[in-house]
Design a protein around this motif. Structure first.
Motif, PDB file in Angstrom:
ATOM      1  N   ASN A 135       0.416  -1.191  -0.010  1.00 15.30           N
ATOM      2  CA  ASN A 135       0.153  -0.121  -0.188  1.00 15.30           C
ATOM      3  C   ASN A 135       0.741   1.328   0.173  1.00 15.30           C
ATOM      4  O   ASN A 135       0.210   2.108  -0.764  1.00 15.30           O
ATOM      5  N   TYR A 136       2.041   1.309   0.621  1.00 11.57           N
ATOM      6  CA  TYR A 136       3.299   2.340   1.118  1.00 11.57           C
ATOM      7  C   TYR A 136       3.672   2.442  -1.207  1.00 11.57           C
ATOM      8  O   TYR A 136       3.947   3.965  -1.384  1.00 11.57           O
ATOM      9  N   GLN A 137       3.908   1.609  -1.109  1.00 11.51           N
ATOM     10  CA  GLN A 137       4.342   1.804  -2.828  1.00 11.51           C
ATOM     11  C   GLN A 137       3.539   2.416  -3.768  1.00 11.51           C
ATOM     12  O   GLN A 137       3.483   3.347  -4.361  1.00 11.51           O
ATOM     13  N   LYS A 138       2.212   1.559  -3.319  1.00 10.61           N
ATOM     14  CA  LYS A 138       0.933   2.042  -4.655  1.00 10.61           C
ATOM     15  C   LYS A 138       0.641   3.237  -3.871  1.00 10.61           C
ATOM     16  O   LYS A 138       1.163   4.231  -5.215  1.00 10.61           O
ATOM     17  N   ASN A 139       0.939   4.198  -2.298  1.00 14.92           N
ATOM     18  CA  ASN A 139       0.223   5.819  -2.315  1.00 14.92           C
ATOM     19  C   ASN A 139       1.543   6.671  -3.220  1.00 14.92           C
ATOM     20  O   ASN A 139       1.237   7.412  -3.256  1.00 14.92           O
ATOM     21  N   ASP A 140       2.931   5.561  -3.084  1.00 16.38           N
ATOM     22  CA  ASP A 140       3.666   6.863  -3.168  1.00 16.38           C
ATOM     23  C   ASP A 140       3.354   6.982  -5.162  1.00 16.38           C
ATOM     24  O   ASP A 140       3.831   8.359  -5.325  1.00 16.38           O
ATOM     25  N   TYR A 141       2.858   6.084  -5.331  1.00 19.42           N
ATOM     26  CA  TYR A 141       2.906   5.792  -7.707  1.00 19.42           C
ATOM     27  C   TYR A 141       1.744   6.521  -7.805  1.00 19.42           C
ATOM     28  O   TYR A 141       1.704   8.088  -8.010  1.00 19.42           O
ATOM     29  N   LYS A 190       2.848   9.311 -10.281  1.00 15.81           N
ATOM     30  CA  LYS A 190       1.374   9.186 -11.678  1.00 15.81           C
ATOM     31  C   LYS A 190       0.767  11.109 -11.558  1.00 15.81           C
ATOM     32  O   LYS A 190       1.017  11.184 -12.545  1.00 15.81           O
ATOM     33  N   PRO A 191       0.790  12.151 -10.385  1.00 12.00           N
ATOM     34  CA  PRO A 191      -0.189  13.149 -10.730  1.00 12.00           C
ATOM     35  C   PRO A 191       0.895  13.886 -11.970  1.00 12.00           C
ATOM     36  O   PRO A 191       2.191  14.483 -11.363  1.00 12.00           O
ATOM     37  N   PRO A 192      -0.035  15.277 -12.101  1.00 13.73           N
ATOM     38  CA  PRO A 192       1.232  16.351 -12.673  1.00 13.73           C
ATOM     39  C   PRO A 192       1.974  16.988 -11.717  1.00 13.73           C
ATOM     40  O   PRO A 192       1.449  16.624 -10.825  1.00 13.73           O
ATOM     41  N   THR A 193       2.834  17.710 -11.796  1.00 12.74           N
ATOM     42  CA  THR A 193       3.564  18.488 -11.403  1.00 12.74           C
ATOM     43  C   THR A 193       3.020  19.354 -10.002  1.00 12.74           C
ATOM     44  O   THR A 193       3.562  19.157  -8.824  1.00 12.74           O
ATOM     45  N   PRO A 194       2.175  19.874 -10.267  1.00 12.26           N
ATOM     46  CA  PRO A 194       1.536  21.140  -9.627  1.00 12.26           C
ATOM     47  C   PRO A 194       1.033  19.998  -8.121  1.00 12.26           C
ATOM     48  O   PRO A 194       0.333  20.719  -7.175  1.00 12.26           O
ATOM     49  N   GLU A 195       0.105  18.845  -8.933  1.00 18.32           N
ATOM     50  CA  GLU A 195      -0.468  18.169  -7.703  1.00 18.32           C
ATOM     51  C   GLU A 195       0.456  17.290  -6.889  1.00 18.32           C
ATOM     52  O   GLU A 195      -0.116  16.086  -6.281  1.00 18.32           O
ATOM     53  N   LYS A 196       1.927  16.929  -7.375  1.00 23.55           N
ATOM     54  CA  LYS A 196       2.151  16.038  -5.939  1.00 23.55           C
ATOM     55  C   LYS A 196       2.767  15.989  -4.850  1.00 23.55           C
ATOM     56  O   LYS A 196       2.461  17.167  -4.223  1.00 23.55           O
ATOM     57  N   ASN A 213       4.749  12.169   3.870  1.00 22.78           N
ATOM     58  CA  ASN A 213       4.257  13.706   5.057  1.00 22.78           C
ATOM     59  C   ASN A 213       5.209  14.703   4.903  1.00 22.78           C
ATOM     60  O   ASN A 213       5.052  15.352   5.349  1.00 22.78           O
ATOM     61  N   TYR A 214       6.049  14.843   3.508  1.00 26.43           N
ATOM     62  CA  TYR A 214       6.789  16.014   3.195  1.00 26.43           C
ATOM     63  C   TYR A 214       5.102  17.022   2.252  1.00 26.43           C
ATOM     64  O   TYR A 214       5.481  18.055   2.238  1.00 26.43           O
ATOM     65  N   GLY A 215       3.873  16.739   1.935  1.00 29.73           N
ATOM     66  CA  GLY A 215       3.126  17.151   1.130  1.00 29.73           C
ATOM     67  C   GLY A 215       4.057  17.660  -0.017  1.00 29.73           C
ATOM     68  O   GLY A 215       4.268  16.960  -0.434  1.00 29.73           O
ATOM     69  N   ASP A 216       3.270  18.828  -0.731  1.00 27.94           N
ATOM     70  CA  ASP A 216       4.067  19.245  -1.841  1.00 27.94           C
ATOM     71  C   ASP A 216       5.301  20.513  -1.391  1.00 27.94           C
ATOM     72  O   ASP A 216       5.482  21.059  -2.434  1.00 27.94           O
ATOM     73  N   LEU A 217       5.938  19.519  -0.300  1.00 31.23           N
ATOM     74  CA  LEU A 217       7.616  21.182  -0.169  1.00 31.23           C
ATOM     75  C   LEU A 217       8.209  20.538  -1.342  1.00 31.23           C
ATOM     76  O   LEU A 217       8.962  21.842  -1.569  1.00 31.23           O
ATOM     77  N   TYR A 218       8.045  19.471  -2.219  1.00 32.35           N
ATOM     78  CA  TYR A 218       9.661  19.352  -2.723  1.00 32.35           C
ATOM     79  C   TYR A 218       9.111  20.213  -4.434  1.00 32.35           C
ATOM     80  O   TYR A 218       9.518  20.886  -5.351  1.00 32.35           O
ATOM     81  N   VAL A 219       7.933  19.757  -4.198  1.00 32.61           N
ATOM     82  CA  VAL A 219       7.501  20.858  -5.829  1.00 32.61           C
ATOM     83  C   VAL A 219       7.276  22.429  -5.169  1.00 32.61           C
ATOM     84  O   VAL A 219       7.546  23.287  -6.016  1.00 32.61           O
TER      85      VAL A 219
END
Length: 368
Positions: A248-254, A259-265, A269-275
């Protein structure tokens, strides 16, 4: 042969249960278009949404212009013996978390079992929350729904209702609870969270079964074979549950990062920090030597940002640099009258302008 027959009979009875046994015993509707003429029900909803504290009636539901952290509060006295399921039907144009918070105006506890992440879709989606949890054991005075999004979202609510599950539904819910995976956390590296059922460790439900089977295995000649089969099934179920958690962790990462476009990545637990970091690197003036950084988030986020922005110096909650970078900081606002940043009505900057905006609470401000 006898053991196989018992399992077969149980399976047949389980799937041939009357349809009524799968239906909710009772329902209480708290929001839909039909309740407009019942102000004693609908008007009790309280909305907190950063100043836009309204629901806008539409042909298909009620529009909530979520500014990122909207709360809907409903005063109702009940516990899980009255209603043990909350059903919310809505649509959203942004990824959003929906969180149920019992006694939101007093204790306001919440847990991962009462959180759902919903992806954007023009179609209505139905999200169900089991309230058969120790947080709903004692009588509540109210509960809240938190719609949390990293960007402003248009949420159209079609219906909110409470239900009382039937016995068959409660049994199915116990299985769902057992296979519900806790969100990833830094502690997951060394510790796998214990599966839970109805808000309690599954261990307290499985241990009596294990002890009975173990006793039969060692002390009963008549049921020894059946006990051995039972122990093997118990071992298989717990093993599959562990494998399912890791998968499930691997699936959630994908689903949230690959999978999502960059604005939605979103990454764990980092949220959208790297974006956000990539966005800052693209929008920060080239001659920036230092930034004043303000955030709502984990204490180690500034160190991560410092690593990626080097050699630019990151000064946490300072005002010594001419450039301010804000990350999900709702307490700091730009005042267009004097062109300053204010934190709870106190100015923290010299006059300047917002040079780039990530979302309502995340932007880059530069003094003139």
């Amino acid at each position: 042969m006898r053991v196989k027959l018992i399992y077969l009979v149980f399976a047949i009875l389980f799937f041939l249960l009357p349809t009524a046994s799968w239906a909710a015993e009772r329902t209480k509707i708290l929001m839909n278009l039909d309740l407009i003429d019942q102000p004693e029900v609908f008007s009790q909803w309280q909305i907190s949404n950063d100043g836009d504290d309204y629901l806008y009636q539409q042909d298909d539901g009620f529009l909530l212009k979520d500014r990122g952290n909207a709360h809907l509060v409903y005063p109702l006295t009940f516990n899980y013996t009255d209603y043990d399921k909350l059903v919310v039907t809505f649509s959203t144009d942004q990824p959003i978390y929906v969180v149920v918070i019992p006694n939101i105006s007093t204790t306001g506890f919440n847990t991962y079992e009462l959180q759902k992440r919903v992806l954007p879709s023009p179609d209505f989606q139905t999200v169900e929350f089991s309230l058969r949890h120790h947080l709903f054991k004692d009588t509540l005075t109210d509960f809240g729904l938190n719609f949390f999004a990293s960007r402003p979202a248009n949420v159209v609510i079609k219906e909110i209702k409470l239900e009382k599950m039937s016995s068959a539904q409660v049994f199915v819910q116990a299985v769902k609870d057992y296979f519900l995976v806790a969100p990833y956390s830094p502690f997951t590296v060394n510790v796998i969270p214990t599966p839970r059922i109805f808000g309690h460790d599954a261990f307290i439900y499985l241990l009596p079964i294990f002890l009975v089977l173990a006793w039969l295995l060692f002390f009963s000649t008549k049921y020894r074979q059946a006990a051995l089969v039972g122990l093997l099934i118990l071992w298989l179920v717990t093993g599959l549950r562990l494998d399912y958690e890791l998968f499930n962790y691997q699936k959630n990462d994908y689903q949230t990062w690959v999978k999502p476009p960059t604005p939605e990545k979103i990454f764990r637990n980092y949220g959208d920090l790297y974006v956000f970091i990539d966005w800052v690197k693209q929008n920060l003036p080239d001659d920036t030597l230092a930034i004043n950084y303000y955030q709502i988030g984990s204490d180690y986020f500034p160190q991560i940002i410092q690593y990626y922005l080097y050699p630019t110096e990151v000064r946490l909650e300072a005002s010594s640099a001419p450039v301010y970078v804000l990350f999900h900081q709702p307490n700091i606002k730009y005042n267009s009258e004097d062109n300053r940043l204010y934190r709870r009505q106190n100015p923290i900057s010299n006059p300047g302008e917002i040079i780039a905006t990530f979302n309502n609470n995340s932007f880059i401000f530069s003094e003139k």
